[in-house]
Design an enzyme around this catalytic site. Structure first.
Site, mmCIF file in Angstrom:
data_model
loop_
_atom_site.group_PDB
_atom_site.id
_atom_site.type_symbol
_atom_site.label_atom_id
_atom_site.label_comp_id
_atom_site.label_asym_id
_atom_site.label_seq_id
_atom_site.Cartn_x
_atom_site.Cartn_y
_atom_site.Cartn_z
ATOM 1 C CE LYS A 114 45.171 30.733 44.490
ATOM 2 N NZ LYS A 114 45.583 30.346 43.061
ATOM 3 C CE LYS A 198 38.259 31.801 43.934
ATOM 4 N NZ LYS A 198 39.245 32.157 43.298
ATOM 5 C CE LYS A 201 41.945 25.343 40.476
ATOM 6 N NZ LYS A 201 41.741 24.852 38.662
HETATM 7 P P1 TYM Z 1 42.185 29.619 37.727
HETATM 8 O O1 TYM Z 1 42.780 28.041 37.659
HETATM 9 O O2 TYM Z 1 42.281 29.108 38.991
HETATM 10 O O3 TYM Z 1 40.778 28.929 37.130
HETATM 11 C C1 TYM Z 1 40.599 28.919 35.805
HETATM 12 C C2 TYM Z 1 39.476 30.098 35.543
HETATM 13 O O4 TYM Z 1 37.739 29.974 35.914
HETATM 14 C C3 TYM Z 1 37.755 31.171 37.033
HETATM 15 N N1 TYM Z 1 36.831 30.579 37.969
HETATM 16 C C4 TYM Z 1 35.886 31.302 38.003
HETATM 17 N N2 TYM Z 1 34.967 31.718 37.276
HETATM 18 C C5 TYM Z 1 33.872 32.381 38.089
HETATM 19 N N3 TYM Z 1 33.381 31.492 39.498
HETATM 20 C C6 TYM Z 1 34.577 30.814 40.404
HETATM 21 N N4 TYM Z 1 33.638 30.333 41.212
HETATM 22 C C7 TYM Z 1 36.280 30.610 39.793
HETATM 23 N N5 TYM Z 1 37.003 30.031 39.834
HETATM 24 C C8 TYM Z 1 38.044 29.706 39.200
HETATM 25 C C9 TYM Z 1 38.960 31.782 36.930
HETATM 26 O O5 TYM Z 1 38.609 33.123 36.833
HETATM 27 C C10 TYM Z 1 39.953 32.070 35.503
HETATM 28 O O6 TYM Z 1 39.750 32.686 34.493
HETATM 29 N N6 TYM Z 1 45.788 32.493 37.389
HETATM 30 C C11 TYM Z 1 44.650 31.942 36.455
HETATM 31 C C12 TYM Z 1 44.882 30.972 35.392
HETATM 32 C C13 TYM Z 1 46.062 31.838 34.364
HETATM 33 C C14 TYM Z 1 45.144 33.047 33.462
HETATM 34 C C15 TYM Z 1 46.765 33.371 32.620
HETATM 35 C C16 TYM Z 1 44.314 33.078 32.891
HETATM 36 C C17 TYM Z 1 47.372 31.753 34.103
HETATM 37 N N7 TYM Z 1 47.804 32.214 33.100
HETATM 38 C C18 TYM Z 1 47.031 33.968 31.543
HETATM 39 C C19 TYM Z 1 44.530 34.139 31.290
HETATM 40 C C20 TYM Z 1 45.764 34.554 31.038
HETATM 41 C C21 TYM Z 1 43.878 30.638 37.809
HETATM 42 O O7 TYM Z 1 44.806 30.394 38.765
HETATM 43 O O8 TYM Z 1 42.512 30.187 37.310
#
Ligand code: TYM
Length: 333
Positions: A114, A198, A201
């Site tokens: 990132k 991947k 967004k």
């Molecule tokens: P974030 O917002 O980037 O993504 C949310 C969830 O979607 C999953 N994800 C994917 N899974 C499969 N293929 C993809 N291309 C893909 N893109 C995103 C992510 O693995 C995630 O589960 N840091 C985290 C959010 C967070 C969190 C937490 C998660 C903050 N605190 C505590 C679990 C527990 C994040 O940025 O996810």
């Protein structure tokens, strides 16, 4: 055993099929299992670790909330709230940052991706973001954390932080060491334009992803333009290692139907891509369009969404304020 589930999604706009198949779809399954308490968080503090537009943040929070509900999360069964409205998250993140080691964070590959080439200009928040994520999880004594494959390393860090805290402050088992719940298959949905990247967004090309707010024509167009290769659809025994785009599209198809990859391979073996793509578009329209319509409907009533978050925040506050008080006590405050 009673399961406590915690997971979060960033409200940075454009929630997509990867978020749905990798995470949110499983939230719904878990919510409907017996003896399971679920907390789902709109992680708005995480969304400010990169440049963001303050004028859009509030609506993005509502949109993520609407997406949770449209996908089947029921605010009567699960706690839905936004992170910034519960102060224990920021407080916990600071305290845990004093337990975490630089060396641990330096290994985080997502920061490297990132931050890109110019790490000097990345925010400190982007660097320490996995600590905030650990605080999120540990404040609720979560036993299981459903996420996509890209969050695996952050969860390992969370486990390390919990163990070190318990050791340092002689409180065995106080912070619960959570288990990651990452699906064996389809936990990493790839870009429609490049099977090695991947689905994300932040990809500048909207054609690389199916957004959960896409309409019928957008879905059809994106699948039509999705990258494939000149070969026919694979036979069951073919490995797909060298055909990542094909593997991804078949994975999306299988995941939407909750069926094994082999079954999908069998269904389309040796056929032309156009036939598979037509079927995939139809399936996406069947599964995603109702979600997209429901998100739009829910967004018409902002007050309703704000109320859901408010009620969720009160419940989340009740749980996390007790935990943070105990954390502070253990540290000697
Ligand atoms: P974030 O917002 O980037 O993504 C949310 C969830 O979607 C999953 N994800 C994917 N899974 C499969 N293929 C993809 N291309 C893909 N893109 C995103 C992510 O693995 C995630 O589960 N840091 C985290 C959010 C967070 C969190 C937490 C998660 C903050 N605190 C505590 C679990 C527990 C994040 O940025 O996810």
């Amino acid at each position: 055993m009673y399961k406590k589930i915690f997971s979060g999604v960033q409200p940075s706009g454009n929630l997509h099929l990867g978020n749905y198949l990798g995470a949110i779809k499983n939230f719904v399954t878990l919510q409907n299992e017996p003896k399971t308490d679920c907390v789902f968080c709109v992680v708005d503090l995480h969304a400010i670790t990169v440049k963001h537009d303050p004028a859009k943040l509030k609506n993005n929070i509502r949109e993520t909330t609407a997406t949770f509900i449209a996908c089947g999360i029921d605010p009567k069964k699960s706690i839905i709230f936004n992170q910034s409205s519960v102060s224990a998250h920021s407080e916990g993140a600071w305290i845990l940052s004093c337990v975490s080691r630089m060396g641990w964070l330096n290994r985080m590959t997502q920061f490297k991706e990132k931050a890109g080439k110019d790490k000097e200009k990345a925010s400190i928040g982007l660097y320490s973001y996995p600590i905030l994520m650990a605080a999120d999880i540990l404040l609720y004594d979560a036993t299981h954390v459903p996420v996509g494959n890209d969050q695996k390393q952050h969860l390992e860090l969370c486990r390390d932080i919990a163990q070190k805290f318990n050791n340092d402050f002689k409180a065995p088992d106080f912070l619960k060491v959570p288990e990651p719940l990452i699906q064996k298959q389809f936990s990493r949905i790839m870009s429609l334009k490049d099977g090695l990247k991947k689905m994300s967004k932040s990809d500048p090309s909207d054609l690389s992803r199916i957004n959960l707010t896409d309409d019928k024509d957008e879905i059809i167009n994106k699948i039509k333009k999705a990258k494939t290769d000149p070969l026919k659809m694979p036979e069951i025994e073919d490995t797909l290692e060298k055909r990542p785009e094909v593997e991804n599209l078949l994975g999306i198809y299988s995941s939407l139907l909750n069926q094994d990859l082999d079954k999908s391979k069998k269904e389309f073996k040796g056929k032309n891509f156009s036939e598979f793509k037509d079927r995939l578009s139809d399936l996406l329209i069947e599964k995603i369009l109702p979600i997209s319509k429901e998100i739009k409907r829910l967004l018409n009533d902002k007050k309703h969404l704000d109320n859901i978050l408010l009620e969720g925040s009160v419940k989340a506050e009740t749980i996390s304020s007790k935990k943070i008080a105990k954390i502070k006590e253990l540290m000697g405050f």
